[in-house]
Scaffold this active site. Structure first.
Site, short mmCIF file in Angstrom:
data_model
loop_
_atom_site.label_atom_id
_atom_site.label_comp_id
_atom_site.label_asym_id
_atom_site.label_seq_id
_atom_site.Cartn_x
_atom_site.Cartn_y
_atom_site.Cartn_z
N VAL A 185 19.46 -22.61 -33.59
CA VAL A 185 17.97 -21.63 -33.07
C VAL A 185 17.35 -21.30 -34.34
O VAL A 185 16.05 -21.00 -34.26
CB VAL A 185 18.11 -20.31 -32.24
CG1 VAL A 185 18.75 -21.07 -31.00
CG2 VAL A 185 19.02 -19.42 -32.90
N ASP A 203 24.44 -23.48 -45.13
CA ASP A 203 23.97 -22.28 -44.60
C ASP A 203 24.18 -21.20 -45.71
O ASP A 203 23.34 -20.39 -46.05
CB ASP A 203 24.73 -21.63 -43.48
CG ASP A 203 24.17 -22.48 -42.22
OD1 ASP A 203 23.25 -23.20 -42.27
OD2 ASP A 203 24.71 -22.02 -41.01
N LYS A 261 28.06 -14.63 -44.84
CA LYS A 261 28.40 -15.69 -43.95
C LYS A 261 29.79 -15.55 -43.64
O LYS A 261 30.51 -16.43 -44.35
CB LYS A 261 27.79 -16.97 -44.01
CG LYS A 261 28.08 -17.98 -43.08
CD LYS A 261 27.05 -18.05 -41.96
CE LYS A 261 27.37 -18.96 -40.96
NZ LYS A 261 26.40 -19.25 -40.02
N GLU A 299 25.54 -13.02 -41.34
CA GLU A 299 25.11 -13.81 -40.41
C GLU A 299 26.47 -14.33 -39.61
O GLU A 299 27.19 -14.83 -40.10
CB GLU A 299 24.52 -15.04 -40.91
CG GLU A 299 23.82 -16.19 -39.72
CD GLU A 299 23.46 -17.50 -40.28
OE1 GLU A 299 23.70 -18.36 -39.93
OE2 GLU A 299 23.06 -17.49 -41.47
N PRO A 313 6.08 -19.66 -36.36
CA PRO A 313 5.75 -20.83 -36.18
C PRO A 313 6.91 -21.96 -36.55
O PRO A 313 7.67 -21.70 -37.47
CB PRO A 313 4.50 -21.10 -36.84
CG PRO A 313 4.55 -20.25 -37.99
CD PRO A 313 5.24 -18.99 -37.51
#
Length: 241
Positions: free
Chosen positions: A21, A60, A45, A121, A211
């Site tokens: 996402v 990531d 992470k 995260e 956006p």
């Protein structure tokens, strides 16, 4: 006062309504913005799967490290890197790796104490299995960090976001805010009104809608950070610059 007695600095636990996402982009953009405003920000992470060479950072972890400018020493950004792109618990079992939950929490807390603000995260959504029977939600709860929930703008996001918020509430997790990321210029009615519908049905703070941006991952982070700045996000987490 010993290090163990010192109050932990503020932070956020970044999670998503699903996998893919855009939570890493949003988390990295927030880290980048904090750094640009003079905040010594840390990123972590804990478990990252889909890393071809676990001796180094995955995509990531590398992006988060770049955004926060903390260097790329793998163990300072995350604890476990797993080869297969699977839920961490399954990837751990398939690779024969055992995780001591207390050691994992200790590593994250020690990392957190080095910074003014700390971003952790998760993997996928709150109910993704992390270690044996422990879920992402369990990690967020044990760390005591408020959630930043990232959602996609597509059809179904109202349901996914409300479900995530319900899980957070049921588990006693504090939600700092939720944000929709990746809205396209040609979005349909459902996508354009998703944030409005979610806000109408929950008291959890809406941080806004980001956006869709193009370019390299780093270019996307820089552009999203500028959007977050215009949305005055730092004021929502008590880090106004």
């Amino acid at each position: 006062m010993s290090v163990a007695e010192m109050p932990a600095p503020p932070g956020l636990f970044v999670t998503g309504t699903d996998t893919g996402v855009g939570k890493t982009l949003v988390g990295a953009a927030l880290a980048y913005l904090l750094r640009q405003k003079g905040c010594h920000v840390g990123v972590f992470k804990p478990l990252e799967s889909g890393v071809p060479d676990p001796s180094g950072l995955g995509d990531d972890g590398r992006l988060l490290a770049w955004a926060a400018a903390v260097g790329e020493e793998p163990d300072l950004i995350g604890a476990y890197r797993l080869r297969e792109p699977l839920a961490p618990s399954l990837a751990l079992r398939r690779e024969g790796i055992r995780v001591d939950w207390r050691d994992l929490l200790r590593a994250i807390r020690q990392n957190r104490m080095k910074y003014d603000f700390h971003l952790v995260e998760g993997a996928g959504g709150l109910l993704v299995p992390l270690v044996e029977r422990r879920l992402v939600a369990d990690l967020a709860a044990d760390l005591g960090l408020p959630l930043l929930i990232v959602a996609r703008p597509g059809l179904g996001t109202v349901n996914h976001t409300l479900l995530t918020l319900e899980v957070a509430k049921a588990r006693g997790l504090r939600v700092a805010g939720w944000i929709i990321s990746g809205l396209t210029a040609g979005a349909g009615v459902a996508e354009r009104h998703a944030a409005e519908e979610i806000a109408r049905l929950t008291d959890a703070p809406c941080w806004g809608v980001l956006p869709r941006v193009d370019g390299t991952s780093q270019e996307k982070v820089v552009e999203l950070a500028a959007h977050l700045d215009r949305m005055e996000i730092l004021g929502k987490i008590g880090c106004g610059g």
